[in-house]
Scaffold this motif. Structure first.
Motif, short mmCIF file in Angstrom:
data_model
loop_
_atom_site.label_atom_id
_atom_site.label_comp_id
_atom_site.label_asym_id
_atom_site.label_seq_id
_atom_site.Cartn_x
_atom_site.Cartn_y
_atom_site.Cartn_z
N TRP A 161 45.26 50.50 46.44
CA TRP A 161 44.00 51.01 45.18
C TRP A 161 42.53 49.91 44.99
O TRP A 161 41.53 50.24 45.15
CB TRP A 161 44.78 50.62 43.19
N MET A 162 42.82 48.70 45.09
CA MET A 162 42.12 47.57 44.56
C MET A 162 40.80 48.22 46.15
O MET A 162 39.85 48.15 46.00
CB MET A 162 42.56 46.64 44.64
N VAL A 202 33.14 51.43 45.50
CA VAL A 202 31.77 50.37 45.15
C VAL A 202 31.67 49.25 45.81
O VAL A 202 32.82 48.45 45.44
CB VAL A 202 31.71 50.21 43.69
N PRO A 203 31.44 49.47 46.83
CA PRO A 203 31.78 47.91 48.54
C PRO A 203 31.14 47.12 47.11
O PRO A 203 30.54 46.86 46.28
CB PRO A 203 31.41 48.82 48.67
N ALA A 204 31.47 45.47 47.57
CA ALA A 204 30.70 44.05 46.93
C ALA A 204 30.17 43.32 47.52
O ALA A 204 30.78 44.19 49.25
CB ALA A 204 32.09 44.03 46.19
N PHE A 243 41.60 39.38 45.88
CA PHE A 243 40.38 38.98 45.59
C PHE A 243 39.26 37.81 46.62
O PHE A 243 38.50 37.90 47.36
CB PHE A 243 39.94 40.34 44.52
N GLY A 298 38.62 51.15 46.29
CA GLY A 298 37.86 50.72 45.20
C GLY A 298 36.86 50.26 45.17
O GLY A 298 35.82 50.30 45.03
N LEU A 299 37.38 49.46 46.88
CA LEU A 299 35.90 47.88 47.15
C LEU A 299 35.90 48.89 48.42
O LEU A 299 34.46 48.13 48.76
CB LEU A 299 36.19 46.80 47.34
N THR A 330 37.73 48.53 40.03
CA THR A 330 37.28 47.58 40.66
C THR A 330 36.80 46.69 40.88
O THR A 330 35.74 46.62 40.20
CB THR A 330 38.06 48.65 42.42
N PRO A 331 36.89 45.51 41.03
CA PRO A 331 35.98 44.53 41.64
C PRO A 331 34.21 44.73 41.89
O PRO A 331 33.36 43.93 41.03
CB PRO A 331 36.13 43.57 42.40
N GLY A 332 34.45 46.15 42.84
CA GLY A 332 32.91 46.01 42.99
C GLY A 332 32.45 46.94 42.22
O GLY A 332 30.93 46.76 41.41
N HIS A 333 32.97 47.89 41.31
CA HIS A 333 32.13 48.72 40.53
C HIS A 333 31.88 47.99 39.27
O HIS A 333 31.12 47.61 38.40
CB HIS A 333 33.18 49.39 39.64
N PRO A 374 40.54 55.34 42.24
CA PRO A 374 39.13 55.03 42.22
C PRO A 374 37.63 55.02 42.80
O PRO A 374 37.54 56.05 43.15
CB PRO A 374 39.52 53.41 42.30
N ALA A 421 35.92 38.85 39.04
CA ALA A 421 34.38 39.28 39.69
C ALA A 421 34.04 38.74 38.70
O ALA A 421 32.66 38.50 38.23
CB ALA A 421 35.05 40.75 40.07
#
Lengths: 311, 311
Positions: free
Chosen positions: A268-269, A9-11, A231, A272-273, B194-197, A6, B232
């Motif tokens: 994976w999550m 992209v940080p949140a 999450f 991705g974060l 993923t959620p940040g994306h 993935p 998200a």
């Protein structure tokens, strides 16, 4: 293996690093129908460590009558104890602690229930009686310098009692913390939690003096909710997450499906974060594919399936 | 059926109601290996409406050569068009729109790609050429008073191009909105988001004048991320979510697994969050169990499996 996916992209507001508490060799294999040979178990633990997991719950010192799948704890632990990872083991009582100490275990876990029904079904005791049983276990473990984790099961719903009130969980959690547990793992044993419920419980625990830093979350994917709940927990400050390599113990073909969150889906999550885990997803997936072949059935992890189809 | 579970615990800042855009009869069946008889399809749509879904994407007026699974659109649509629900249909071009209009369709959808690679693979056109093809379709549909949805696929990752930049998606989305689409459905076609994306894309779209109120999200569960991503999206104001009953089209046993989010898993989360959907989860699950029997294989939805084991 995944073409740069993935995408990271940080949140906002999430931790930079999460510690994954890998429960596959204990919670996973304990819930598989067959008994896995000791050598395969040792190889499994070694491969998990090689994949970068820094905490691998190795086995359980429960009486073999109750958990025949892990009856080889005495034989297994010496095969893995020199690995350079944390290797907690489950101990149900003082006898189990004696066995773990004799083998050189440095971390132990006790297993409590938030509900009376499950305490009776699983431990044949009331909640009070089970906490009384754990008290000397935790005290002795701490005196020996061991780290102690307290599992708290049925934190959201119970098959006999239905929804479990947040105050009920806070009460038992507070008592486990007072016994001296360094970390509490909040279990959604039947997988019914949803993210608002997770947030409400974490908020209530914080208000009762049990901060997210002292907590782990242990979600089951029975209804597919485990990652959404994870999450939500990350958004509330939790930085330790339990998961089982390949979703082990969550066999979707068995009526007894408990549906452990698969470590691969979690990784994976998290990756991705942009959250660091130390885990090599390719190696981990290869490990789960290998073990699935040993078990003779495919992994229920969606990530394992997707990545192994691409190979 | 579920003993009062999931417990309803709202989370702050989420919508009171979510509209589920059910894609099983179109996106689901289109991706199943076999061709389902027209009568079974009609019964499926009817049962979904009976379960409380208010939007059921019924079929596709794509040329039968490309999607033989839905070659019976002309026979199917008259069997369901009097149901008291929204019944959008996919139209790839003006010829498809003609066919849909002739049968009395009141809502249509066009299917665009955020990436050049998928536009070429799926539509045999560049992105520009495909938008030029949709322009008269959307204009005529609007002139006829139809609601128009624009699907935008590959919004997060693309099997040939890897990660898809947010700006790329915003650019194509903006052009689809400018054509006159009432709603855009953001597709994670290969399930890598993923959620940040998700949060980053929704924020960028809002800044570009495409608000969450004009958007739907369409997540695939290929890597198990669909519900976390949905959560998200809800936190960022999205109130329309695409899902496929029973996870149809996401057969985990096929190499072509696309992994549609199962409507049942979505409903479990939404109801747990106290969000109204109008859906009766028991009826919906029974529908997916019935269809799985017709298809001769179990549903990949975790909720369907868990609830049907309990029956």
């Amino acid at each position: 293996m995944t073409g740069g996916l993935p995408m990271e992209v940080p949140a906002p507001g999430l931790p930079a690093r999460v510690r994954i508490h890998e429960v596959g060799p204990r919670d996973g294999l304990q819930n598989e129908p067959g008994v896995v040979p000791t050598g395969v178990k040792a190889e499994f633990v070694r491969r998990l460590a090689d994949a970068g997991l820094d905490t691998v719950e190795a086995t359980s010192f429960v009486h073999p009558r109750w958990v025949p799948q892990l009856a080889d704890a005495e034989q297994l632990f010496p095969l893995v104890r020199d690995l350079d990872v944390r290797l907690p083991v489950l101990v149900p009582n003082e006898r189990g602690l004696d066995r773990a100490l004799a083998l050189g275990a440095r971390e132990v876990a006790v297993f409590a229930s938030a509900t009376e029904s499950f305490a009776r079904a699983n431990l044949n005791r009331t909640v009070d009686e089970s906490l009384a049983m754990f008290e000397p276990v935790v005290a002795r473990a701490k005196a020996e310098g061991l780290a102690v984790r307290g599992y708290l099961s049925m934190c959201f719903g119970d098959p006999w009692e239905g929804p479990v009130p947040v105050e009920r969980v806070v009460g038992v959690a507070r008592r486990l913390a007072d016994l001296g547990c360094d970390e509490l793992s909040l279990g959604d044993t039947i997988g019914v939690a949803t993210p608002g419920h997770v947030a409400a419980l974490l908020t209530a625990l914080g208000a009762a003096g049990v901060p997210a830093s002292a907590l782990a979350v242990h979600f089951h994917d029975t209804y597919g909710q485990a990652l959404a709940n994870t999450f939500a927990a990350l958004q509330h400050g939790v930085t330790t997450v339990d998961a089982s390599a390949g979703g082990l113990g969550g066999c979707p073909y068995a009526k007894s499906a408990t549906g452990n969150l698969a470590t691969e889906d979690l990784v994976w999550m998290l990756h991705g974060l942009g959250i660091e885990t130390g885990v090599d997803l390719g190696r981990l997936t290869a490990t789960s594919v290998w073990l699935a072949e040993e078990l003779g059935r495919p992994s229920p992890s969606r990530t394992v399936r997707a990545l192994s189809h691409k190979e």
